[in-house]
Design a protein around this motif. Structure first.
Motif, PDB file in Angstrom:
ATOM      1  N   VAL A   1      31.663  38.884  36.561  1.00  0.00           N
ATOM      2  CA  VAL A   1      31.180  37.665  35.894  1.00  0.00           C
ATOM      3  C   VAL A   1      29.858  37.171  36.473  1.00  0.00           C
ATOM      4  O   VAL A   1      29.525  37.455  37.618  1.00  0.00           O
ATOM      5  N   LEU A   2      29.148  36.394  35.660  1.00  0.00           N
ATOM      6  CA  LEU A   2      27.892  35.778  36.085  1.00  0.00           C
ATOM      7  C   LEU A   2      28.182  34.314  36.438  1.00  0.00           C
ATOM      8  O   LEU A   2      28.628  33.553  35.569  1.00  0.00           O
ATOM      9  N   PRO A   3      27.920  33.904  37.697  1.00  0.00           N
ATOM     10  CA  PRO A   3      28.142  32.501  38.042  1.00  0.00           C
ATOM     11  C   PRO A   3      27.396  31.594  37.059  1.00  0.00           C
ATOM     12  O   PRO A   3      26.259  31.862  36.684  1.00  0.00           O
ATOM     13  N   GLY A   4      28.042  30.534  36.619  1.00  0.00           N
ATOM     14  CA  GLY A   4      27.446  29.637  35.621  1.00  0.00           C
ATOM     15  C   GLY A   4      28.038  29.891  34.238  1.00  0.00           C
ATOM     16  O   GLY A   4      28.035  29.026  33.377  1.00  0.00           O
ATOM     17  N   ASN A   5      28.541  31.130  34.028  1.00  0.00           N
ATOM     18  CA  ASN A   5      29.115  31.464  32.724  1.00  0.00           C
ATOM     19  C   ASN A   5      30.482  32.135  32.914  1.00  0.00           C
ATOM     20  O   ASN A   5      30.925  32.944  32.106  1.00  0.00           O
TER      21      ASN A   5
ATOM     22  N   ILE B   1      30.888  24.896  42.444  1.00  0.00           N
ATOM     23  CA  ILE B   1      30.170  24.470  41.236  1.00  0.00           C
ATOM     24  C   ILE B   1      30.344  25.556  40.191  1.00  0.00           C
ATOM     25  O   ILE B   1      29.973  26.721  40.421  1.00  0.00           O
ATOM     26  N   GLU B   2      30.974  25.223  39.063  1.00  0.00           N
ATOM     27  CA  GLU B   2      31.067  26.161  37.944  1.00  0.00           C
ATOM     28  C   GLU B   2      31.277  25.359  36.667  1.00  0.00           C
ATOM     29  O   GLU B   2      32.232  24.582  36.568  1.00  0.00           O
TER      30      GLU B   2
ATOM     31  N   GLY C   1      38.372  31.067  45.501  1.00  0.00           N
ATOM     32  CA  GLY C   1      36.934  30.791  45.565  1.00  0.00           C
ATOM     33  C   GLY C   1      36.275  30.933  44.209  1.00  0.00           C
ATOM     34  O   GLY C   1      36.888  30.654  43.167  1.00  0.00           O
ATOM     35  N   TYR C   2      35.014  31.382  44.220  1.00  0.00           N
ATOM     36  CA  TYR C   2      34.216  31.467  42.995  1.00  0.00           C
ATOM     37  C   TYR C   2      34.865  32.333  41.913  1.00  0.00           C
ATOM     38  O   TYR C   2      34.639  32.118  40.728  1.00  0.00           O
TER      39      TYR C   2
ATOM     40  N   HIS D   1      25.203  37.563  47.161  1.00  0.00           N
ATOM     41  CA  HIS D   1      26.370  38.112  47.856  1.00  0.00           C
ATOM     42  C   HIS D   1      26.869  39.392  47.194  1.00  0.00           C
ATOM     43  O   HIS D   1      27.851  39.949  47.631  1.00  0.00           O
ATOM     44  N   CYS D   2      26.223  39.841  46.098  1.00  0.00           N
ATOM     45  CA  CYS D   2      26.701  41.055  45.418  1.00  0.00           C
ATOM     46  C   CYS D   2      25.684  42.196  45.505  1.00  0.00           C
ATOM     47  O   CYS D   2      25.929  43.187  46.168  1.00  0.00           O
ATOM     48  N   ILE D   3      24.512  42.025  44.838  1.00  0.00           N
ATOM     49  CA  ILE D   3      23.572  43.148  44.737  1.00  0.00           C
ATOM     50  C   ILE D   3      23.014  43.530  46.115  1.00  0.00           C
ATOM     51  O   ILE D   3      22.780  44.703  46.393  1.00  0.00           O
ATOM     52  N   ALA D   4      22.818  42.538  46.979  1.00  0.00           N
ATOM     53  CA  ALA D   4      22.262  42.838  48.305  1.00  0.00           C
ATOM     54  C   ALA D   4      23.331  43.330  49.280  1.00  0.00           C
ATOM     55  O   ALA D   4      23.015  43.713  50.405  1.00  0.00           O
ATOM     56  N   VAL D   5      24.583  43.330  48.853  1.00  0.00           N
ATOM     57  CA  VAL D   5      25.691  43.676  49.758  1.00  0.00           C
ATOM     58  C   VAL D   5      26.407  44.955  49.312  1.00  0.00           C
ATOM     59  O   VAL D   5      26.580  45.907  50.085  1.00  0.00           O
TER      60      VAL D   5
END
Ligand SMILES: NC(=O)c1ccc[n+]([C@@H]2O[C@H](COP(=O)([O-])OP(=O)(O)OC[C@H]3O[C@@H](n4cnc5c(N)ncnc54)[C@H](O)[C@@H]3O)[C@@H](O)[C@H]2O)c1
Length: 404
Positions: free
Chosen positions: A154-158, A51-52, A13-14, A258-262
């Protein structure tokens, strides 16, 4: 090709897919595994399903050069990376069943000298639990394989850049496992590799995201206080941050993704008595979204009482943060769902980063801004920042577009 290593990446996945592709780019033989046949098929064509930025070219190169291949089942390798989802269940308890299933799937392939690494965000103790699971099924491997945890930040997009250049905390169930895992990451990571134990590495990932959550909760709590005290929250934070040792974050409509709120729940559910600030921060950030929905509803009622007809309300943004198309755990989506329960009112829903949505009929942001009586800014998308403040509209600016 790097003759030393053959890697099996479980979960494409991502995080798993870019990791697999970067490893292949560094000459490592990568066997990617996913339970989703469409994912496997897409990757083997040299294409991607997520998307990446820049990822497709790296995947294509790996597949074409024969370094990267995807399949539905694991194969024998030197290193196994577990990169499957770790969501929470209804009661906010972490669900590690995907990690367990992925671990079981490689049991027949494991052999002496192999390295097993979990990258999935996991509650403290998961790596030790998986070690027990492995040794129960394959007791002959005890002290003969290496087991470690290495979280991803990692930061999505980078992702392609950060996978290589971010520092990592790596913790094994013993010193030899830590060193073996570090040896593997050295093959493609240029960031510093920090040695620790498995429990600390697990807690480190949860701490990073809980820290962000607590800091945002502080800003959100201030925004509630300022609303009552008739103080402009944006001006207040701007001024307070002039103090050389103060750095308050910006408030918003809540916290999502999906990270900070979880991830903070992974701490709270295991240590409920001790993790009071972390638990309350989650409550404050969830409450902020509820409060925004209530504010919107009240504004609609006030409008109707004043003008004698129901307003048209524009809900500006659905994503969980600015300038992305990701709606997972989004407070803006929660607010939209909540206020739209009052069906007799009319709404215009705006999300410039997606073309269509299965539940919400989307409207162009300029059209919505012109047509609506009440404008509710839920996300600070860049498009919204180009709009001019209109005095004849009721504007609820939860995202700080105009900072009035
Ligand atoms: N996405 C991020 O920005 C991010 C950042 C840091 C950490 N993480 C963590 O990394 C982990 C993976 O997240 P993601 O965003 O890549 O998830 P994802 O949902 O994008 O991908 C996970 C993949 O694993 C596959 N899968 C599920 N069970 C499997 C199994 N038993 N065997 C093989 N494949 C299986 C799924 O089909 C899916 O393609 C999670 O623990 C997440 O919390 C994610």
């Amino acid at each position: 090709m790097n003759p030393l290593k053959k890697v099996c990446v479980i979960g494409l996945g991502y995080i798993g897919l870019p990791t697999a592709a970067i490893a292949a780019q560094h000459g490592i033989q990568v066997h990617g595994v996913d339970v989703n046949p469409k994912v496997v098929e897409t990757i083997n064509k040299g294409e991607i399903h997520i998307i990446e930025l820049g990822l497709e070219a790296v995947v294509k190169e790996g597949v074409e050069k024969g370094y990267f291949k995807a399949s539905l089942t694991p194969t024998e390798a030197d290193v196994y990376l577990i990169v499957v989802p770790t969501p929470f269940k209804g009661n906010h308890e972490p669900d590690i069943s995907f990690v367990e299933a992925a671990t079981r799937s490689i049991l027949p392939s494991l052999k002496e000298g192999d390295t097993y690494i979990i990258e999935s965000t996991s509650p403290v103790g998961t790596t030790e639990k998986m070690a027990e699971l492995i040794f129960r099924a394959r007791p002959e491997l005890k002290n003969k394989i290496y087991i470690a945890y290495c979280p991803e930040r990692v930061l999505p997009g980078n992702v392609l850049h950060e996978l290589v250049y971010n520092d990592r905390s790596i913790g094994g169930i013993d010193e030899a496992s830590t060193l073996k895992a570090i040896e593997f990451y050295k093959l493609f990571v240029k960031g510093e590799l920090h040695k620790t134990n498995a429990r600390t590495a697990e807690m480190c990932k949860l701490t990073e995201n809980s820290s962000r959550d607590v800091q945002i909760a502080f800003a959100n709590e201030l925004s509630l206080i300022c609303d009552k005290a008739d103080i402009n929250i944006w001006e207040l934070i701007h001024l307070a941050n002039k103090h050389p040792r103060v750095n308050i974050l910006q408030p918003g409509a809540g916290v999502g993704g999906h990270c900070i709120a979880v991830d903070p729940y992974f701490i709270v559910s295991e240590y409920p008595r001790e993790s009071r600030i972390i638990g309350i921060a989650r409550e404050v950030n969830n409450y902020k979204a509820f409060w925004c929905a209530e504010k919107t509803r009240n504004a609609m009622l006030e409008f109707e009482l004043k003008h004698g007809y129901k307003p048209v309300t524009a809900l500006m943004g659905l994503a969980f943060k600015p300038d992305i198309d990701d709606l997972r755990e989004s407070p803006a989506k929660y607010i939209a769902n909540k206020v739209m329960q009052s069906e007799q009112n009319s709404f215009l829903v705006v999300e410039p980063n997606i073309k269509e949505h299965s539940v919400f009929k989307l409207t162009n942001y300029l059209e919505a801004y012109e047509k609506a009586d009440i404008i509710v800014f839920l996300v600070a998308h860049k498009e919204f920042k180009t709009l001019e403040y209109l005095d004849d509209k009721v504007i609820l600016d939860f995202a700080g577009i105009f900072r009035r």
